[in-house]
Structure formats: structure tokens, C-alpha cells
Design an enzyme around this catalytic site. Structure first.
Site: not given
Length: 499
Positions: A204, A459, A321
Site C-alpha cells: 500500500e 511508445d 517508434d
């Protein structure tokens, strides 16, 4: 044969012996739960990332196994019983060898949680079992036979202060003692100072100051931290650091309820429906609430579709990319011109791969298909090497002559994103449900407080945008599968003229 039928055929002595064996087997299983850990693909991805990233964040929905993942990894480090070593049993359920971070000596770990109560009921319970029921640890992820001793904390009933754990070499030989401390965030930053440790697990989300202190304690050993949490606090300082301003040492793995294999499809939908609407993204998909900052505020189910074979009349274009330290991405976009609908059909994404390696990974679906690429393809390798575009063309990619632009010559990111979003809202942009890397980016794509698009973890989205911008150069699938034959005209016969 049912157990009752088996018992009926045994003598009293044999029945007692069989029941004792079954009881012994069950007791062994209950005290060696680490060997029962069989990670899902997302859990394994998170663990494996430890090999390359000192800081990892497992951002997942509720009850999907994020804390069990953190506990299993910590137990492997404390004991040295990594899968594939002699300290790990041959019939263990991990599946394959350990590919994540590995320590070669006994370790000191800190385990953090929100309060004494949550530490007792979550991290401690998963690592040690329920102390209130068993009066001792040994019924969690840390094998009971490896626990040397333990000490209760004076601050909360049944809270463990620390454990001493046997550590083993790769040959399964005991070589020292690991120590595991439990620490709540609620005791303040001062309790997180002063020691030198190998690693820290935050279960957490911690306050950023405590995260920084915990990480600093691991500096001597090269830094090591893992976070496992559901991002209910939205774009907090910790989430912002990992999503908006990540360093090269940080990695986020997102796990949704659809990645959890212990729920049926019906259970998944029932669970999602039970959450308040404003919390569904966080609780079911591990996506922090970004408010107006999230760019694609579109339910992903509305754009998902089942994969299908590409029809001959569809037009196809690939796009990429470039990347090295951050991933490079390759996608394939199909265009049904008749209905003016686009389909994102294939995605590949990976860091530190050369052009040749990339071609080997996508050749089966990228061969002979035109590839759109960004303007940085004009860049040369350091030291004056070939242009990136040329490297990929030499590897086998059918690179288009010029970098990606709209027909008018522009290449605005905002325009591309706006058009794609409109297509999604109109039901004219669909994504195969097998393209998970796209959805991982889609869920977290957002703007900063100044309204600018945050250019990280984008990307696949960038490659998709390039393909869409250059759709005018897409080829019909029929022509790719069966190239048109060039017809050579018959030779012209000379015409005889009368005398």
C-alpha cells in the site's frame, strides 16, 4: 476412488497410518506455501523486472494478488531458495528458473504498511500466517523450517517486530541469517531512518517522505524497493514520480482484474459492478484517478474486439517508434475503407533491441508491409553511423521514404491524438484484445498540471499515431498476399505495306 471407499478396504491400523500421512502432507503444504506460488504472467513480469530495475511499482486492482507477489519475492530473498536452485524443490509450482533480482548473501529487509493493524492483517499474515490462530509464524510465504526465531512487537497485539530466517546458497547450503522487520508508516519518518538494509517492500502506498527514507537505507547495496498497491489516492507524489517523472531505474507494472486468473469472466464483471463508479478504474484496473488529466477517458471495453483474419480488401500499414533505453514499438494498423474503420491488430514492444532483433520478432507479420516512422529516424548513431531509418530498412523493414506527417505536411501530436480519440468515440477505431501493451499505455496516458501531454510510456501510442497519419500509403492486403504480375505486352509485329 473416493476416500471413504478406500478407507472401507483398509484395516484400522492402515486407516490410521493413511490419515497420519495425509495429515503430514497437509501440514507440510501449510508450512511451505512458498512452493505453491505459481505467478500469473503479470506477477512474473513484475518479478522479472527486478533484474534491471532497482525501483519497481506493482500498481494493481484490489484482490488481484499484488501483496502475495510482494510476499513471495521477499520470501525468496530472505531464504535464498530461488526457483532453479537446489534450495527450491523440484516439484515447486513457480515454473521455470528465477529471472529477477538475486541476492547472494543473507539479507535485511524492511516490510512497510499503513498502520500496525494493516501490517498485522496483510503483509505479516501473508509472510508468517495468522499469529492469533497459530501462536507462531511459519504458515505463510516464509517456510516454517527456515524461521529461526521471532519477536513480538509491544505496539500492537500479535504484531511481529522481526524474524530471523535461515538463508541458503544456490547449492541449498545454509550460509547465514536474514532478518525481516515490520514497520508501519503511521509511526512516522523517524522510525524509517538510521539502518542499512538490502531491500524494502512497501505494501500500500507510503507517504513520499517515507518512501524516500526507505529507499535511502538500501543505497549501500545498490538500492532495492518494491511497491505493491491500489492507487486509490490518485496522482499522489509517489504515483506522480513513477508515472510522470520516472528515472531509468524505475519500472511500473499494471495489473487489471482481467489479468487475474482466479476469477471467472462472470465474477470479474460482478466485482467491477459492485465498486462505486468513481473507484472502478483504481479498484478493478489499478489505474490512478487522473481527473481531467487523463486523455482517453473512454471505457476500454468499447474499443476492444476479438482478433480475426485480415480480409483481402482491407488496407494495411505498419508503424514504429524508435527506442533503446525506453522501448521501441512496432504496430500494425488495418483500414476498412468501405466502413472507414481502423483496427489495431498487432503490437510488439521491447527495450534494448537492435533493428535486426526487432525484425526477427515481427517478420512473420511485417514482411512486405510499408512502415511509417517518426522524424528521429533521420538521426545517426553516435559516432556518425547509419541513420536509424536505414538500419531498419537494411534489417528487412519496408520503411516509407519520408517520416510520418499528415497530408498537409504537419505532424502535430495534439491533432493526431484528437483524431484517434474521435474515432474511438464514434466506434471507428478498434483494438484487438491481444494488444495488451496498447491498453497499458492507453490507461495511463495523461496531461500534466499545465495541460501538456506527459511523454512517458507512450511508445505504442506514438507508433499508432504515425501509422494513422500515414494511412494514405497503406497497401491492400490482397496485393501483399498475391502481388500483381507484371504483364509484358506482346511484341508489335511490323505491318507490311503494299507496293
Amino acid at each position: 476412488m473416493e476416500l471413504d471407499a478406500i478407507l472401507d478396504n483398509l484395516s484400522d491400523e492402515e486407516q490410521i497410518e493413511l490419515l497420519e500421512l495425509l495429515e503430514e502432507e497437509e501440514n507440510y503444504r501449510n508450512t511451505h506455501l512458498l512452493y505453491e506460488f505459481a505467478p500469473y504472467s503479470k506477477q512474473r513480469e513484475f518479478i522479472d523486472a527486478g533484474h534491471d530495475y532497482p525501483e519497481r511499482c506493482f500498481m494493481a486492482g484490489n484482490q488481484l494478488g499484488k501483496s502475495f507477489t510482494g510476499a513471495a519475492e521477499v520470501a525468496f530473498h530472505l531464504t535464498g531458495r530461488y526457483p532453479g536452485t537446489k534450495g527450491y524443490p523440484a516439484d515447486g509450482k513457480y515454473g521455470g528458473e528465477w529471472k529477477g533480482k538475486r541476492f547472494y548473501e543473507p539479507v535485511v529487509f524492511w516490510i512497510g504498511g499503513e498502520t500496525n493493524e494493516t501490517v498485522t492483517k496483510t503483509t505479516q499474515r501473508i509472510l508468517c500466517g495468522r499469529i492469533e490462530e497459530n501462536d507462531e509464524p511459519g504458515y505463510g510465504s516464509i517456510p516454517k523450517e527456515d524461521i529461526i526465531s521471532w519477536k513480538k512487537s509491544p505496539f500492537f497485539p500479535n504484531l511481529v517486530d522481526h524474524l530471523l530466517v535461515k538463508h541458503h546458497t544456490a547449492d541449498g547450503v545454509e550460509d547465514g541469517i536474514s532478518i525481516c522487520y515490520f514497520k508501519p508508516y503511521s509511526q512516522g519518518r523517524a522510525r524509517w531512518q538510521g539502518d542499512t538494509i538490502h531491500g524494502v517492500w512497501f505494501d500500500e502506498e507510503p507517504p513520499y517522505s517515507i518512501y524516500g527514507e526507505g529507499l535511502t537505507r538500501t543505497n549501500k547495496y545498490g538500492q532495492f524497493s518494491i511497491l505493491t498497491f491500489t492507487p486509490l489516492m490518485g496522482m499522489s507524489d509517489v504515483v506522480t514520480k513513477f508515472l510522470k517523472n520516472p528515472s531509468k531505474s524505475q519500472k511500473v507494472v499494471n495489473m487489471t482484474i482481467y489479468d487475474a486468473e482466479h476469477y471467472t469472466d462472470e465474477q470479474k464483471e460482478q466485482i467491477i459492478a459492485s465498486y462505486p463508479e468513481h473507484e472502478r478504474e483504481a479498484r478493478a484496473r489499478g489505474i490512478p484517478t487522473m481527473g481531467s488529466g487523463r486523455i482517453f477517458q473512454i471505457p476500454e471495453e468499447t474499443i476492444k474486439c476479438q482478433p480475426f483474419e485480415c480480409p483481402d480488401h482491407f488496407y494495411v500499414i505498419d508503424a514504429q517508434d524508435f527506442g533503446w533505453n525506453h522501448p521501441q514499438a512496432h504496430i500494425q494498423l488495418w483500414w476498412d475503407k468501405d466502413a472507414d474503420v481502423f483496427y489495431l491488430a498487432r503490437v510488439w514492444k521491447k527495450s534494448e533491441n537492435t533493428a535486426v532483433q526487432a525484425w526477427g520478432a515481427v517478420k512473420s507479420w511485417a514482411n512486405k508491409i510499408p512502415v511509417a516512422w517518426p522524424h528521429d529516424g533521420h538521426q545517426h548513431e553516435k559516432g556518425g553511423g547509419e541513420q536509424l531509418k536505414t538500419q531498419y530498412a537494411d534489417a528487412g523493414f519496408s520503411m516509407l521514404p519520408d517520416h510520418a506527417t499528415f497530408p498537409d505536411g504537419g505532424n502535430s501530436v495534439e491533432s493526431g491524438i484528437s483524431e484517434l480519440r474521435d474515432l474511438m468515440l464514434e466506434g471507428r477505431f478498434k483494438v484487438f484484445n491481444t494488444c495488451e501493451p496498447f491498453f497499458e499505455e492507453f490507461r495511463l496516458y495523461h496531461r500534466d498540471e499545465n495541460g501538456k501531454i506527459v511523454k512517458t510510456n507512450d511508445d505504442v501510442l506514438d507508433a499508432t499515431r504515425y501509422g494513422y497519419m500515414m494511412r494514405r500509403f497503406a497497401r491492400m492486403m490482397r496485393d501483399i498476399r498475391k502481388p500483381k504480375e507484371k504483364k509484358i505486352p506482346a511484341p508489335i509485329r511490323p505491318v507490311r505495306r503494299g507496293r
